[in-house]
Design a protein around this motif. Sequence first.
Motif, short mmCIF file in Angstrom:
data_model
loop_
_atom_site.label_atom_id
_atom_site.label_comp_id
_atom_site.label_asym_id
_atom_site.label_seq_id
_atom_site.Cartn_x
_atom_site.Cartn_y
_atom_site.Cartn_z
N ASP A 40 6.61 11.61 0.68
CA ASP A 40 7.29 10.33 0.68
C ASP A 40 7.20 9.64 2.05
O ASP A 40 7.02 10.29 3.09
N ALA A 91 6.45 0.74 -9.20
CA ALA A 91 6.67 -0.53 -8.51
C ALA A 91 6.52 -1.70 -9.49
O ALA A 91 7.32 -2.65 -9.47
N THR A 151 8.95 0.58 -3.18
CA THR A 151 9.16 2.02 -3.10
C THR A 151 10.22 2.45 -4.11
O THR A 151 11.08 1.67 -4.49
N GLN A 206 6.02 6.24 -3.38
CA GLN A 206 5.15 5.10 -3.62
C GLN A 206 4.29 5.38 -4.84
O GLN A 206 3.56 6.37 -4.88
#
Length: 318
Positions: free
Chosen positions: A83, A150, A91, A145
């Motif tokens: 991370d 997202a 994120t 991510q």
Amino acid sequence: MSTASAPPSPAASAAPAPQVFAVLSQSRAQLERQADLGGALRLAQWRNREDHTGYERPGHHTLSVYLHGGQDVRVVGERSPQDAPHGEPGTFCILPAEHESQWQIAGPLRFVHLYLSDSAWAQRIVRLLDAEPRAYTLAPRIFGQDPALARWGREVSALDWGDTAQRLQAHELSEAALDHLVLMAAQPHARERALHLAKGGLAPAARRRVLEQIEAQLAAGQTEGLSLAELAAEANLSEFHFARMFRHSLGCSVHGWISQRRSARALALLRERPSLSLTQVAAHCGYASASHLSRSLRADLGATAGEWRRAAPAASSA
């Protein structure tokens, strides 16, 4: 401290709020909107700044995606080595049911939360991995991510959750995001942990036989073979022990599991076979009538059968 002042969406549930939601409601965070998606899923969108809060074993899972800010968030809790050191728009964070962390928010932050129960997680493990749910867990992630997650955050935040059709699109998007999460983030427990848990639940072979019987009866539109006594007999257990061990293995009651699987089958028919009337869909899935089907879908998935059918083209193209 200010509490959330935003009114609930038309689909807001009367069920007790998830603990993470309740904690934020008592902090400086401000609730922008919320929606009960059905299927043990709930969405909430928040904004916050200059706050300190923490979570201690909330008992449910939370997926969080930052929409704005995040660079000024500091956290003390279990981290994954892959991370990022800080947050930013896009994120994600995963807070499992047993998660503990403390958060310090400085600059402005907007984020969307998706809350789900153990039973909703268990159904995905069984459906996607054909595995014992207790042997898998969500791994904590802080500032992860992933393009798919997202995108989920951006897309659900762009929808009007007060509009039935768009709320159903949010449901579809969230279901797909959680399926992605199972395949991406589910990690086996240590062998000793899995073996320890297995002592209190159904044996893998018995679990598979019982779930296969449930799916076969639902596919045939039958209610026979779905009683507690008949399913317990399939597992070679007394009704009392079967009910207790089923809940321990799968995170919900036998009735709750059957209700959710019946709703999922009805939803698939509404999407895939538009030529079927609601009465025919009800009969295919073992509901007593079209009205029974609609009441059940509203309770389990947040909208009636007719609303799901009308929204199906929009949802499938989302």
